[in-house]
Design an enzyme around this catalytic site. Structure first.
Site, PDB file in Angstrom:
ATOM      1  N   ASP A 305       0.847  -1.401  -0.297  1.00  0.00           N
ATOM      2  CA  ASP A 305       0.270  -0.232  -0.210  1.00  0.00           C
ATOM      3  C   ASP A 305       0.942   1.181  -0.310  1.00  0.00           C
ATOM      4  O   ASP A 305       1.788   1.105  -0.308  1.00  0.00           O
ATOM      5  CB  ASP A 305      -0.954   0.389   0.938  1.00  0.00           C
ATOM      6  CG  ASP A 305      -2.253   1.026   1.086  1.00  0.00           C
ATOM      7  OD1 ASP A 305      -2.058   1.884  -0.265  1.00  0.00           O
ATOM      8  OD2 ASP A 305      -3.037   0.158   1.754  1.00  0.00           O
TER       9      ASP A 305
HETATM   10  C1  BGC Z   1      -4.641   3.179   0.356  1.00  0.00           C
HETATM   11  C2  BGC Z   1      -5.398   1.702  -0.581  1.00  0.00           C
HETATM   12  C3  BGC Z   1      -5.273   2.405  -2.033  1.00  0.00           C
HETATM   13  C4  BGC Z   1      -4.167   3.656  -2.708  1.00  0.00           C
HETATM   14  C5  BGC Z   1      -4.097   3.472  -3.763  1.00  0.00           C
HETATM   15  C6  BGC Z   1      -3.978   3.849   0.112  1.00  0.00           C
HETATM   16  O1  BGC Z   1      -3.520   4.935   1.140  1.00  0.00           O
HETATM   17  O2  BGC Z   1      -5.083   2.195   1.259  1.00  0.00           O
HETATM   18  O3  BGC Z   1      -6.603   1.704  -0.647  1.00  0.00           O
HETATM   19  O4  BGC Z   1      -5.619   1.560  -3.048  1.00  0.00           O
HETATM   20  O5  BGC Z   1      -3.628   4.154  -1.408  1.00  0.00           O
HETATM   21  O6  BGC Z   1      -4.306   5.252  -3.985  1.00  0.00           O
END
Ligand code: BGC
Length: 758
Positions: A305
């Site tokens: 993430d």
């Molecule tokens: C979120 C994810 C997301 C990623 C990319 C993160 O902060 O937790 O769900 O896919 O960002 O945008």
């Protein structure tokens, strides 16, 4: 007929082996490419950066056009050969604009870098292609779960893929298959709710819709399941918090949705930012390598993430610096690192491999997975797609699926004395935070991360107020804002207006939010909004409570003041229209709650708790009193359940059992009903859950029509995770529970004999 069938089977077999051969050819291509790659080129493939890193300006700048920064662009795309990019340019780009950006990126990656490997672009197009100007924006996932209609969910996924590909975006960070284990969690709106069976069924439908029969098709996009694992179970109900998940619960509740989606062909998994039992998921080799890639046989890409390798240092405190954090994460099994801001990690990986702190096989495994997805998406041949090839983008067909999804999601929770549908020609007061807001229909991840910017709203779409006005003769609808999310605007004025109204529609709601901004300390609906309802109720006019919210915010004090309650979740761009059409009876509601709606903040159990959890102060077992139960949802018509039949009452081993029940529409309107099937193990070695959902079917019935619904179950449907953390079905008596309302289920006992020694 027989000839036709055998021809069909042959064609299918040929197809299958054709596909297998294509997959084998891909592995050979990867072997060839890997053998030509330097260590630095391999490490480059393991990096995912944010788009703004290669644009002019600072990363978080708001922009109105994307201009590539010549040096940064060359360094990242050509010199480092970055494997993947994510994020938006910082403004709402149209599909032509996305095409321009993707074309420039891919042309450079494929023509100017040594090996010509295309970039894998990932994005959070999570409720429709929400980051592309003009796309349809569907109800959020929690609302899709409330439809209990997997085919419809599959259609929304297919449309999302189509509209994403129209902007050359081939990889979506969706669906969310987290189990929403606590109602406090701010990202419930993005999930399919609390039940593993419902989540698994919807996830399967989503993956099949999104990826179609083949990822290489120009209309399919790859999914990325998230967030692995236990993100929705934070011990304190907060985003990215530590969760406590015993191995037995991990296997019984949290893994099945991932397993179901992987079996359906999911080729991406995003690791969760949280920790489980104190171990950050990004550092959990047991979860990633042993379970996900080992036991579940996942062959796709495991991506971190956002900045989560770095979070192993400051947030989780399991690594001293970026070098140690990278070593832990890559050795745990991460293939692609979402390090948005720079390419430093590429040099770190090279150094770690040279120092023999990460084995070369680990790197080859990671790169193979990234390349496999790129080949399967056919990016080497078609690195971008021309927007003109997508004439159905945001067209009538897509809009009508969106409207249907919103209609089927809306869940009528209460309708005292059939106050709904509303009669025409009455004086209606429409008020409340969500009454005249597109943002509250769309929720977060709508054009912008938090979805609060009104400049991107489509003026042709209707708010609840506008849609009610379209139903009600002119001059009979009045509007007073009443409150904001947390503050009073003009409650006094709303109360004064209520005196002249025949009906009051109050649209309460939650501010669109996700991730950290979605954390709350109090589950009750904000006081000021409850106060509005309380004050409006003084005239004893029928009050209709419409709730625009992700979480089930506690409404215990205002629910009795409401004649009707309609849960709207975040129903998307057609949500206003769908709400008004339900209020006025043009559409018959058919949504059912995908989570337990709690009544008290000290009683937050999912429906699949243990009996001992609900022992009350009187020592009886009546301590489960949610506001509304999981699976609850009313209709304007009535359904009668009769003639429950089983083909046998005992079965054993690998045998199966057939169950049928007849449902009749006994009212005077056509309607859709979801027949739910639960099982309950009466006695088991590990204390059984009070019940668990094992099947459901949504059917349509015209007035007076009847339909016999069939279920076939086997031992696996009755199974649970046992003493040694293994799935098993013990010999014993089970109770089946069937029906459309959790409070009115028909019960029938059956006996299962296991052939295994127990
Ligand atoms: C979120 C994810 C997301 C990623 C990319 C993160 O902060 O937790 O769900 O896919 O960002 O945008």
């Amino acid at each position: 007929m027989a000839l036709f069938i055998s021809g069909f089977v042959q064609a299918q077999t040929a197809d299958l082996s054709g596909r297998e051969q294509a997959l084998e050819r891909i592995e050979l291509k990867i072997d060839r490419l890997l053998s030509q790659m330097t260590l630095k080129e391999k490490a480059g493939q393991m990096l995912n950066v944010g788009l703004p890193t290669i644009l002019t300006g600072d990363y978080w700048d708001a922009r109105d056009s994307a201009v590539f920064h010549t040096d940064r662009f060359k360094k990242m795309i050509v010199d480092y050969g970055v494997g993947s990019i994510h994020n938006t340019p910082g403004y709402l780009a149209g599909k032509e604009d996305w095409y321009r950006m993707l074309k420039e990126i891919q042309d450079a990656a494929m023509n100017e870098s040594r090996l010509g490997i295309p970039v894998l672009y990932g994005i959070d197009n999570i409720h429709g292609a929400n980051y592309i100007k003009g796309s349809v924006m569907f109800p959020h996932q929690i609302a899709l779960a409330a439809t209990w209609n997997p085919a419809l969910v599959g259609q929304t996924a297919a449309i999302t893929s189509y509209e994403s590909r129209a902007a050359s975006l081939p990889w979506n960070f969706n669906p969310n298959v987290d189990v929403a284990a606590t109602p406090l969690w701010g990202r419930i709106a993005e999930s399919f709710g609390e039940d593993p069976h419902l989540i698994s069924t919807m996830a399967r439908a989503y993956v099949q819709g999104a990826q179609q029969t083949d990822l290489s098709l120009p209309v399919s996009s790859a999914v990325c399941l998230k967030h692995y694992l236990g993100y929705g179970a934070g011990n304190n109900g907060k985003d990215r918090a530590n969760a406590l998940i015993p191995e037995r619960h991990l296997r019984q509740y949290f893994l099945p949705p991932f397993e179901a989606a992987i079996k359906s062909g999911a080729m991406g998994v995003m690791i969760s930012s949280n920790a489980v039992n104190g171990v950050p998921c990004h550092a959990n080799k047991y979860y990633i390598t042993d379970i996900l890639k080992g036991e579940l046989g996942f062959r796709g890409v495991v991506i971190s993430d956002f900045s989560d390798v770095e979070f192993l240092i400051g947030a989780h405190q399991v690594a001293a610096d970026m070098r140690e954090a990278t070593k832990i994460a890559v050795n745990a099994g991460l293939d692609l690192l979402m390090n948005p801001y720079d390419a430093k990690v590429v040099d770190i990986i090279v150094d770690l491999v040279n120092a023999q702190e990460i084995p070369m096989e680990r790197i080859d495994d990671a790169v193979r997975r990234v390349l496999r997805l790129k080949y399967q998406l056919n990016l080497f041949e078609t690195p971008y797609n021309h927007p003109d090839s997508y004439p159905e983008f945001a067209g009538e067909k897509h809009v009508s699926v969106n409207y249907q999804a919103a209609c089927e999601a809306l869940t009528l929770l209460k309708n005292t004395q059939q106050v709904l549908p509303l009669p025409a020609g009455k004086n209606i007061l429409v008020t409340g935070y969500g009454a005249h807001s597109m943002n509250l229909l769309n929720g977060a991840w709508s054009r912008t991360f938090l979805g609060r910017d009104t400049q991107y709203n489509d003026p042709t779409k209707r708010t609840v107020l506008e849609a009610i006005e379209a139903h009600n003769a002119q001059g009979r609808t009045s509007y007073v804002a009443g409150t904001d999310y947390l503050t009073d605007i003009n409650t006094d004025e709303a109360v004064a207006k209520a005196r002249e109204a025949d009906y009051i529609v109050v649209c309460v709601g939650e501010i669109p939010a996700t991730e950290k901004p979605s954390d709350i300390n109090e589950l009750a609906l904000p006081t000021v909004q409850q106060e509005l309802v309380k004050r409006l109720s003084v005239y004893k006019k029928p009050l209709i409570l419409v709730m625009l919210q992700g979480r089930p915010r506690i409404i215990r004090e205002i629910e009795p003041l409401s004649a009707a309650v309609l849960m709207a979740y975040y129903p998307g761009q057609e949500g206003g229209r769908a709400i008004a059409d339900i209020l006025y009876g043009k559409v018959n509601p058919s949504g059912k709650l995908p989570y337990t709606y709690p009544k008290y903040s000290g009683n937050l159990l999912p429906y699949y708790h243990k009996k001992t959890d609900i022992r009350d102060i009187n020592w009886g077992f009546d301590g489960f009193y949610p506001q509304y139960e999981f699976g609850h949802g009313l209709s304007y018509t009535t359904f009668a359940y009769t003639d429950l039949r089983l083909d046998k009452e005992q079965f054993s081993g690998d045998d199966s059992l057939r169950i049928s029940i007849t449902v009749e529409n006994t009212g005077d309107r056509p309607g859709k009903e979801t027949v739910q099937l639960y099982a309950k193990d009466l006695i088991a070695t590990v204390a059984p859950d009070v019940k668990k959902l094992i099947g459901f079917q949504k059917i349509f019935l015209a007035p007076g029509a009847r339909k016999t619904v069939l279920f076939t179950i086997d031992a696996s449907d009755l199974a649970s995770v046992g003493l040694y953390n293994e799935w098993r079905t013990e010999t014993g008596t089970f109770e089946l529970q069937l029906g459309g309302q959790p409070s009115k289920l028909i019960r029938k006992k059956i006996v299962y004999h296991s052939n295994n020694k127990q």
